[in-house]
Scaffold this motif. Structure first.
Motif, PDB file in Angstrom:
ATOM      1  N   ASP A 124       7.531 -13.589  -9.293  1.00 50.83           N
ATOM      2  CA  ASP A 124       7.465 -12.140  -9.089  1.00 50.83           C
ATOM      3  C   ASP A 124       6.506 -11.479 -10.069  1.00 50.83           C
ATOM      4  OD1 ASP A 124       8.743 -11.220  -6.883  1.00 50.83           O
ATOM      5  OD2 ASP A 124      10.756 -11.273  -7.796  1.00 50.83           O
ATOM      6  N   GLU A 125       6.614 -11.865 -11.329  1.00 52.71           N
ATOM      7  CA  GLU A 125       5.710 -11.283 -12.328  1.00 52.71           C
ATOM      8  C   GLU A 125       4.251 -11.548 -11.954  1.00 52.71           C
ATOM      9  OE1 GLU A 125       7.669 -11.588 -16.747  1.00 52.71           O
ATOM     10  OE2 GLU A 125       7.386 -13.453 -15.658  1.00 52.71           O
ATOM     11  N   ALA A 126       3.976 -12.811 -11.626  1.00 53.63           N
ATOM     12  CA  ALA A 126       2.584 -13.194 -11.352  1.00 53.63           C
ATOM     13  C   ALA A 126       2.061 -12.483 -10.110  1.00 53.63           C
ATOM     14  CB  ALA A 126       2.496 -14.713 -11.181  1.00 53.63           C
ATOM     15  N   LEU A 127       2.844 -12.484  -9.041  1.00 52.82           N
ATOM     16  CA  LEU A 127       2.371 -11.885  -7.793  1.00 52.82           C
ATOM     17  C   LEU A 127       2.307 -10.359  -7.894  1.00 52.82           C
ATOM     18  CD1 LEU A 127       4.224 -14.265  -5.320  1.00 52.82           C
ATOM     19  CD2 LEU A 127       1.757 -14.156  -5.695  1.00 52.82           C
ATOM     20  N   ASP A 128       3.248  -9.767  -8.630  1.00 50.48           N
ATOM     21  CA  ASP A 128       3.180  -8.308  -8.853  1.00 50.48           C
ATOM     22  C   ASP A 128       1.883  -7.934  -9.562  1.00 50.48           C
ATOM     23  OD1 ASP A 128       5.508  -7.451  -7.653  1.00 50.48           O
ATOM     24  OD2 ASP A 128       6.745  -7.757  -9.444  1.00 50.48           O
ATOM     25  N   LEU A 129       1.562  -8.734 -10.563  1.00 52.39           N
ATOM     26  CA  LEU A 129       0.345  -8.442 -11.324  1.00 52.39           C
ATOM     27  C   LEU A 129      -0.900  -8.579 -10.437  1.00 52.39           C
ATOM     28  CD1 LEU A 129      -1.000  -7.788 -14.041  1.00 52.39           C
ATOM     29  CD2 LEU A 129      -1.020 -10.245 -14.533  1.00 52.39           C
ATOM     30  N   ILE A 130      -0.920  -9.631  -9.625  1.00 54.63           N
ATOM     31  CA  ILE A 130      -2.083  -9.820  -8.746  1.00 54.63           C
ATOM     32  C   ILE A 130      -2.191  -8.641  -7.776  1.00 54.63           C
ATOM     33  CG2 ILE A 130      -3.117 -11.289  -6.971  1.00 54.63           C
ATOM     34  CD1 ILE A 130      -1.650 -13.667  -8.281  1.00 54.63           C
ATOM     35  N   ALA A 131      -1.060  -8.261  -7.165  1.00 51.56           N
ATOM     36  CA  ALA A 131      -1.079  -7.155  -6.197  1.00 51.56           C
ATOM     37  C   ALA A 131      -1.584  -5.881  -6.876  1.00 51.56           C
ATOM     38  CB  ALA A 131       0.317  -6.940  -5.627  1.00 51.56           C
ATOM     39  N   LYS A 132      -1.089  -5.634  -8.052  1.00 60.49           N
ATOM     40  CA  LYS A 132      -1.462  -4.412  -8.761  1.00 60.49           C
ATOM     41  C   LYS A 132      -2.957  -4.423  -9.109  1.00 60.49           C
ATOM     42  CE  LYS A 132      -0.365  -2.242 -13.244  1.00 60.49           C
ATOM     43  NZ  LYS A 132      -1.175  -2.965 -14.214  1.00 60.49           N
ATOM     44  N   ARG A 133      -3.432  -5.522  -9.634  1.00 67.95           N
ATOM     45  CA  ARG A 133      -4.824  -5.569 -10.074  1.00 67.95           C
ATOM     46  C   ARG A 133      -5.793  -5.539  -8.885  1.00 67.95           C
ATOM     47  NH1 ARG A 133      -7.004  -3.950 -12.789  1.00 67.95           N
ATOM     48  NH2 ARG A 133      -8.381  -5.346 -13.968  1.00 67.95           N
ATOM     49  N   LEU A 134      -5.450  -6.245  -7.825  1.00 69.13           N
ATOM     50  CA  LEU A 134      -6.338  -6.227  -6.656  1.00 69.13           C
ATOM     51  C   LEU A 134      -6.400  -4.824  -6.063  1.00 69.13           C
ATOM     52  CD1 LEU A 134      -5.623  -9.623  -4.813  1.00 69.13           C
ATOM     53  CD2 LEU A 134      -7.492  -9.077  -6.380  1.00 69.13           C
ATOM     54  N   LYS A 135      -5.261  -4.153  -6.034  1.00 69.62           N
ATOM     55  CA  LYS A 135      -5.263  -2.779  -5.500  1.00 69.62           C
ATOM     56  C   LYS A 135      -6.107  -1.868  -6.384  1.00 69.62           C
ATOM     57  CE  LYS A 135      -0.711  -2.378  -4.181  1.00 69.62           C
ATOM     58  NZ  LYS A 135       0.484  -1.668  -3.821  1.00 69.62           N
ATOM     59  N   GLU A 136      -5.991  -2.075  -7.684  1.00 71.23           N
ATOM     60  CA  GLU A 136      -6.802  -1.249  -8.603  1.00 71.23           C
ATOM     61  C   GLU A 136      -8.297  -1.478  -8.386  1.00 71.23           C
ATOM     62  OE1 GLU A 136      -3.451  -1.074 -12.169  1.00 71.23           O
ATOM     63  OE2 GLU A 136      -5.305  -2.207 -12.494  1.00 71.23           O
ATOM     64  N   VAL A 137      -8.670  -2.751  -8.269  1.00 70.49           N
ATOM     65  CA  VAL A 137     -10.095  -3.056  -8.048  1.00 70.49           C
ATOM     66  C   VAL A 137     -10.568  -2.416  -6.735  1.00 70.49           C
ATOM     67  CG1 VAL A 137     -11.738  -4.916  -7.526  1.00 70.49           C
ATOM     68  CG2 VAL A 137     -10.142  -5.167  -9.431  1.00 70.49           C
ATOM     69  N   ALA A 138      -9.738  -2.556  -5.699  1.00 67.96           N
ATOM     70  CA  ALA A 138     -10.109  -1.992  -4.396  1.00 67.96           C
ATOM     71  C   ALA A 138     -10.267  -0.478  -4.491  1.00 67.96           C
ATOM     72  CB  ALA A 138      -9.061  -2.362  -3.350  1.00 67.96           C
ATOM     73  N   LYS A 139      -9.418   0.133  -5.286  1.00 69.63           N
ATOM     74  CA  LYS A 139      -9.453   1.588  -5.387  1.00 69.63           C
ATOM     75  C   LYS A 139     -10.620   2.060  -6.263  1.00 69.63           C
ATOM     76  CE  LYS A 139      -6.444   5.449  -6.158  1.00 69.63           C
ATOM     77  NZ  LYS A 139      -5.617   5.865  -7.262  1.00 69.63           N
ATOM     78  N   GLU A 140     -10.762   1.422  -7.387  1.00 67.54           N
ATOM     79  CA  GLU A 140     -11.804   1.846  -8.326  1.00 67.54           C
ATOM     80  C   GLU A 140     -13.199   1.564  -7.772  1.00 67.54           C
ATOM     81  OE1 GLU A 140     -13.025   1.011 -12.941  1.00 67.54           O
ATOM     82  OE2 GLU A 140     -10.973   0.588 -12.307  1.00 67.54           O
ATOM     83  N   TYR A 141     -13.336   0.428  -7.116  1.00 68.17           N
ATOM     84  CA  TYR A 141     -14.618   0.086  -6.496  1.00 68.17           C
ATOM     85  C   TYR A 141     -14.406   0.161  -4.981  1.00 68.17           C
ATOM     86  CZ  TYR A 141     -15.202  -1.473 -11.247  1.00 68.17           C
ATOM     87  OH  TYR A 141     -15.229  -1.518 -12.606  1.00 68.17           O
ATOM     88  N   THR A 142     -14.446  -1.001  -4.339  1.00 79.42           N
ATOM     89  CA  THR A 142     -14.103  -1.040  -2.908  1.00 79.42           C
ATOM     90  C   THR A 142     -13.431  -2.387  -2.676  1.00 79.42           C
ATOM     91  OG1 THR A 142     -16.128  -2.170  -2.255  1.00 79.42           O
ATOM     92  CG2 THR A 142     -16.190   0.246  -2.273  1.00 79.42           C
ATOM     93  N   PRO A 143     -12.689  -2.518  -1.573  1.00 84.73           N
ATOM     94  CA  PRO A 143     -12.074  -3.831  -1.309  1.00 84.73           C
ATOM     95  C   PRO A 143     -13.136  -4.923  -1.152  1.00 84.73           C
ATOM     96  CG  PRO A 143     -11.243  -2.166   0.232  1.00 84.73           C
ATOM     97  CD  PRO A 143     -12.329  -1.519  -0.559  1.00 84.73           C
ATOM     98  N   GLU A 144     -14.342  -4.505  -0.738  1.00 84.95           N
ATOM     99  CA  GLU A 144     -15.408  -5.489  -0.530  1.00 84.95           C
ATOM    100  C   GLU A 144     -15.830  -6.156  -1.833  1.00 84.95           C
ATOM    101  OE1 GLU A 144     -15.319  -2.482   0.792  1.00 84.95           O
ATOM    102  OE2 GLU A 144     -16.113  -2.471   2.841  1.00 84.95           O
ATOM    103  N   CYS A 145     -15.387  -5.579  -2.953  1.00 84.94           N
ATOM    104  CA  CYS A 145     -15.753  -6.153  -4.250  1.00 84.94           C
ATOM    105  C   CYS A 145     -14.850  -7.307  -4.657  1.00 84.94           C
ATOM    106  CB  CYS A 145     -15.719  -5.086  -5.338  1.00 84.94           C
ATOM    107  SG  CYS A 145     -17.068  -3.930  -5.154  1.00 84.94           S
ATOM    108  N   ILE A 146     -13.952  -7.682  -3.757  1.00 82.34           N
ATOM    109  CA  ILE A 146     -13.104  -8.849  -4.028  1.00 82.34           C
ATOM    110  C   ILE A 146     -13.660 -10.025  -3.238  1.00 82.34           C
ATOM    111  CG2 ILE A 146     -10.755  -9.773  -3.962  1.00 82.34           C
ATOM    112  CD1 ILE A 146      -9.806  -6.820  -3.806  1.00 82.34           C
ATOM    113  N   ALA A 147     -13.850 -11.134  -3.923  1.00 80.27           N
ATOM    114  CA  ALA A 147     -14.432 -12.308  -3.276  1.00 80.27           C
ATOM    115  C   ALA A 147     -13.475 -13.476  -3.383  1.00 80.27           C
ATOM    116  CB  ALA A 147     -15.755 -12.680  -3.949  1.00 80.27           C
ATOM    117  N   MET A 148     -13.624 -14.381  -2.459  1.00 79.84           N
ATOM    118  CA  MET A 148     -12.801 -15.584  -2.524  1.00 79.84           C
ATOM    119  C   MET A 148     -13.640 -16.843  -2.364  1.00 79.84           C
ATOM    120  SD  MET A 148      -9.415 -16.486  -0.431  1.00 79.84           S
ATOM    121  CE  MET A 148      -9.323 -18.070   0.325  1.00 79.84           C
TER     122      MET A 148
END
Ligand code: SF4
Lengths: 741, 177
Positions: A124-148
């Motif tokens: 839960d801790e790990a996945l909560d952190l990932i969800a939070k950080r990815l949402k922040e990146v998407a918001k601050e920049y754009t979702p397109e700034c996430i790569a896999m």
């Protein structure tokens, strides 16, 4: 966590609380004269994840002291990828499960008193952190700034979440770092790529030509099996390789070519075949475009011309051309797999494709067959948002013929530069050790340092995990369900992977991680099932099977529905090229401003005291994925540097002497590698097996064992057509005293 | 009935699948092996000859290992398979010394272990683990006494050799060259 510099954390710094190490040695010990009983054993279907060949097989378990234990893995007789026989890596796949160095629990990067380390976390801790950080990146920049970046079956589940967020920057290094040029070249020629497994009809061929492709050392199972069948049937093999490879030793002709001159040889072969009118006239006339241009193009490319470049004697060039022509159309100029060598790789593979066309082997028995697969329906889910930018925008106006995302292109675009408006800010890395996969490690590390957030999903604490903000321990393929395998082959088929054991430690399957993450991000609708079994059963039922049936049979063969396996005599056929024909003269390349027909260009030679660094495969390993596997490292625990005896003598190198290497850019290898003095390599190059010499010190069997070619590959020659990273233009010299003291 | 094995060196790529398949099938502890790969290179670049061989106990007709065993733990089983009874073995290692092929090893549990031609599998009508897994199908197993068996026909039609014939052990492993 926003860190100024991403410090590389050796995972050994985690608190080791509560981790019980179970030694595979003890697990595997049997009592005298007591065999596990095949009849009492249970078996579960799987398809192998030790390499991308994805052979289907059975995992046998046996009861030991009331506990079901994984015993062995063998092939499924109904599977066309393996024909019931796994390769050594697949057989040794049990070691993936028993490896006591596996990632055991989620890890989160923390900083205390300026020192970064990993702390063990709950899911839960790990996945909560990932969800939070990815949402922040998407918001601050754009979702397109996430790569896999992904090279594992589990990636499919994560890419679903990423697409649901609105990014399609999803890449596999197996494209730009490996087989990409071949796909582009064959699409330009035949309107169709090669794909995997390669549709080479080796078992029916009369002549197999391998250009730097070391089948038998690369253990791509079906191909190795078929090469053996071809040997049984008296097929001739022609191997072009500066190294006396295993395949070379099985060949009627071994052409020890001067490295980096293959295109000259290919052009000379075309010259002979056209000039002596040995080509398949009917086929060329009916199916190809641009023959007259090609004829003019290779007119001056005589064997004598090629001899000065390749060092292959003119009569050998002629003889081998005759050998191919007399086998035509049952001849395969093999396209190879790892083909990113010198930056003109698409053009070299175009030459391969053209030569096959002249000999009429595409679509013919003993040449290339026409593979067929099936497409499974997907469970209904909401449409993905349409991204404003894609991976193509990572390299605007460049590499327009690339058909898939370029890992290297996305990595480069992560490093901010004035000409790119959005560099990537977060990476999700699944099942690929990017540090050793991408060339030019400094560049990769710089990109990692520029990221705001990095998630790594893996089974092992490989090098790349040290750069993560969150590490998620995936259970091995023997402990999980994955998507159904539906790859193309001579006949379509479906294969199931199901768990044969419960996940060890606190590891989890990718489907579960992705589902939890989607829920936490409010994207739960995109994962329309509670358990992956529901989805698999749904897909299978749509196809007239069921999960229950597949659990019993593992592989389901399906009748071909569309084309025939081979082109029929005189059959009309429209190729998916601009002209509808096989393009000897490529209109697509011409349109993009590239040579419509391949040309030879000279590549740099090693300076004095330097040797070209060549690298390849050993049959018992798949890169870093297997170097710590207890069973497989038992077969080969380190790589060695192949050196010709004369070269060894010149530098006073002894057998098994530990040396270090320095490349043309002054990069020195981290660890010593032992010298293997052998006649099997020429005097202008050295050779090592890729995947060893890792810096991840939690891999007890692999850490610092042998040398890493990847850290010495700093000269990258980019393919201007599709962005492939040519890696064979690196030169090394020997250092005899430890440079690190 | 006499069991024997043939290895077609023209096809063997030395991948070691036979080794790992034997290890998992027979619980051979890691670090030990009942079969192994040998590579020999002859000549000078670029005029070379390479041979790759999967090797194991030769299940000899004339067995020094059985002769030197003081307890009778080493014995000749059905079909000429050379075996060790772990319970009778005292771990003196005389057999290991006597074997010209280095085919025996001391199991960490204190007895000598070696290839059994997977007789537990033969009893079930299965091939040996190595034969059943070999991706190149370069391993052949069968009754060399029966002239119509696959292995006999193969040997009758192909040039082959045995290893260290001068040791006089009459090995029953044949290498097609
Ligand atoms: S070729 Fe070997 S490692 Fe690859 S999938 Fe098949 S058995 Fe597994």
């Amino acid at each position: 966590m926003k860190t100024n510099r991403r410090e590389f954390i050796k995972i050994s710094s985690i608190g080791a609380g509560g981790i019980i190490l179970s030694s595979p040695l003890i697990n595997l010990l049997g009592k005298p004269e007591e065999h596990k009983d095949e009849k009492r054993a249970k078996r579960y279907p799987t398809y192998c994840e030790v390499c991308f060949w994805k052979c289907a097989g059975w995992v046998y378990t046996n009861e030991e002291k009331g506990e079901e234990k994984i015993w062995k893995i063998i092939g499924n007789e109904d599977d066309l990828h393996s024909n019931g026989r796994f390769c050594p890596r697949g057989t040794g796949g049990v070691g993936m499960y028993y490896d006591e160095d596996r990632l055991k629990t989620p890890l989160i990067r923390v900083e205390k008193d300026g020192v970064q380390s990993f702390k063990e976390a709950t899911w839960d801790e790990a996945l909560d952190l990932i969800a939070k950080r990815l949402k922040e990146v998407a918001k601050e920049y754009t979702p397109e700034c996430i790569a896999m970046f992904s090279h594992g079956s589990g990636g499919k589940f994560f890419s679903n979440v990423l697409k649901a967020m609105g990014s399609v920057s999803i890449s596999a290094p197996s494209y730009a770092q490996c087989r990409g040029p071949r796909e582009v070249a064959f699409i330009a020629t035949y309107g169709k790529g090669i794909g995997s497994p390669e549709p080479t009809d080796i078992k029916n061929t009369k002549c197999l030509v391998l250009i730097g492709s070391h089948i038998g050392e690369n253990m791509h199972n079906g191909q190795v099996q078929e090469m053996s069948d071809a040997i049984d049937d008296g097929a001739s093999i022609i191997t072009v390789d500066p190294r006396y490879s295993t395949a070379a030793s099985k060949s009627k002709f071994w052409l020890p070519i001067k490295p980096a001159t293959d295109i000259a040889l290919l052009l000379a072969w075309m010259h002979v075949i056209i000039n002596e009118e040995l080509y398949d006239k009917e086929y060329v006339e009916k199916y190809t475009f641009g023959f007259e241009q090609l004829k003019a193009h290779v007119k001056s490319k005589t064997p004598e011309w090629a001899y000065t470049i390749t060092k292959i004697k003119p009569d050998v060039i002629r003889k081998t051309a005759h050998e191919m022509a007399s086998a035509s159309p049952a001849v395969i100029i093999h396209p190879g797999r790892h083909v990113t060598w010198y930056g003109d790789d698409t053009q070299r593979l175009r030459a391969v494709a053209i030569l096959n066309a002249l000999l009429g082997s595409w679509g013919r028995r003993g040449g290339f067959y026409n593979p067929e697969g099936i497409k499974l329906k997907k469970m209904p889910r909401p449409d993905y948002p349409k991204p404003k930018r894609t991976w193509r925008d990572a390299h605007p106006d460049q590499y327009r013929l690339a058909g898939l995302a370029l890992s290297s292109g996305m990595c480069d675009a992560t490093i901010p530069s004035p000409d790119k408006d959005c560099s990537y800010k977060a990476w999700i890395i699944n099942g690929t050790n990017l540090i050793t996969t991408l060339p030019d490690q400094k560049n990769t590390i710089e990109a990692l340092n520029n990221l705001e957030f990095v998630v790594v999903i893996d089974t092992m604490p490989v090098d790349i995990t040290g750069y993560a903000d969150v590490v998620l321990p995936e259970c091995t393929y023997l402990e999980r369900y994955d998507m159904l395998r539906t790859s193309k082959h001579r006949e379509p088929s479906i294969a199931l992977r199901m768990p044969a054991a419960k996940p060890k430690y606190n590891s989890k399957p990718a489907w579960w991680m992705a589902k939890e993450l989607a829920n936490k991000m409010g994207l739960g609708d995109y994962v329309p099932y509670e358990k992956v079994e529901e989805m698999l059963d749904w897909q299978l039922k749509e196809y007239g099977s069921s999960l229950k049936e597949m659990q019993k049979i593992g592989v389901k063969k399906i009748d071909r529905k569309y084309d025939d396996l081979y082109l029929l005599n005189g059959q009309e056929y429209e190729f998916k090229t601009n002209t509808g024909k096989i393009e000897l003269y490529s209109t697509a390349l011409e349109r993009e401003g590239f040579d419509a027909m391949p040309n030879y260009t000279a590549h740099p030679e090693p300076p004095a005291d330097f040797y070209r660094l060549n690298y390849g495969r050993a049959p018992m390993h798949t890169f870093t994925r297997t170097v710590n596997n207890p069973n497989l490292s038992d077969l080969m625990e380190e790589n060695k540097l192949w050196v010709n005896p004369k070269v060894a003598k010149k530098y006073d190198l002894e057998k098994d002497q530990e040396i270090w290497l320095e490349n043309q850019d002054g990069i020195v290898s981290s660890f010593a590698i032992k010298v293997r003095i052998t006649q099997r390599i020429g005097m202008d190059s050295v050779y090592m097996v890729h995947g060893f010499g890792g810096t991840a010190n939690k891999l007890k069997r692999a850490y610092g064992r042998g040398g890493a070619d990847s850290e010495l590959i700093t000269n990258v020659m980019h393919d201007p057509i599709m962005g492939g990273t040519g890696m064979r233009g690196n030169f090394v010299k020997f250092i005899k005293n430890n440079p690190h003291v | 009935m006499r069991y024997g094995m043939a290895v077609d060196t023209n096809k063997c790529v030395g991948c070691s699948d036979c080794v790992v398949a034997c290890q998992t099938e027979n619980n051979v502890p890691l670090g030990y092996a009942r079969d192994w790969i040998v590579e020999t290179v002859d000549g000078t670049y670029p005029n070379l000859f390479l041979e790759l061989r999967s090797e194991r106990c030769n299940h000899c007709d004339n067995t020094p290992c059985v002769r030197v065993c003081p307890t009778g733990a080493s014995f000749i089983g059905d079909g000429g398979i050379i075996k060790v009874k772990p319970n009778k073995c005292i771990g003196c290692a005389a057999c290991i010394e006597s074997c010209p092929y280095d085919a025996r090893y001391m199991h960490p549990n204190g007895y000598v272990d070696k290839c059994t031609f997977c007789d537990h599998r033969l009893a079930e009508g299965l091939d040996t683990a190595c034969v059943s897994v070999c991706p190149t199908k370069c391993l052949y197993f069968g009754d060399v006494d029966d002239p119509n068996s696959e292995i006999s026909i193969l040997l009758a039609n192909n040039k082959h050799k045995t290893l260290i014939p001068e040791a006089g052990t009459k090995p029953q492993l044949f290498y097609i060259v």
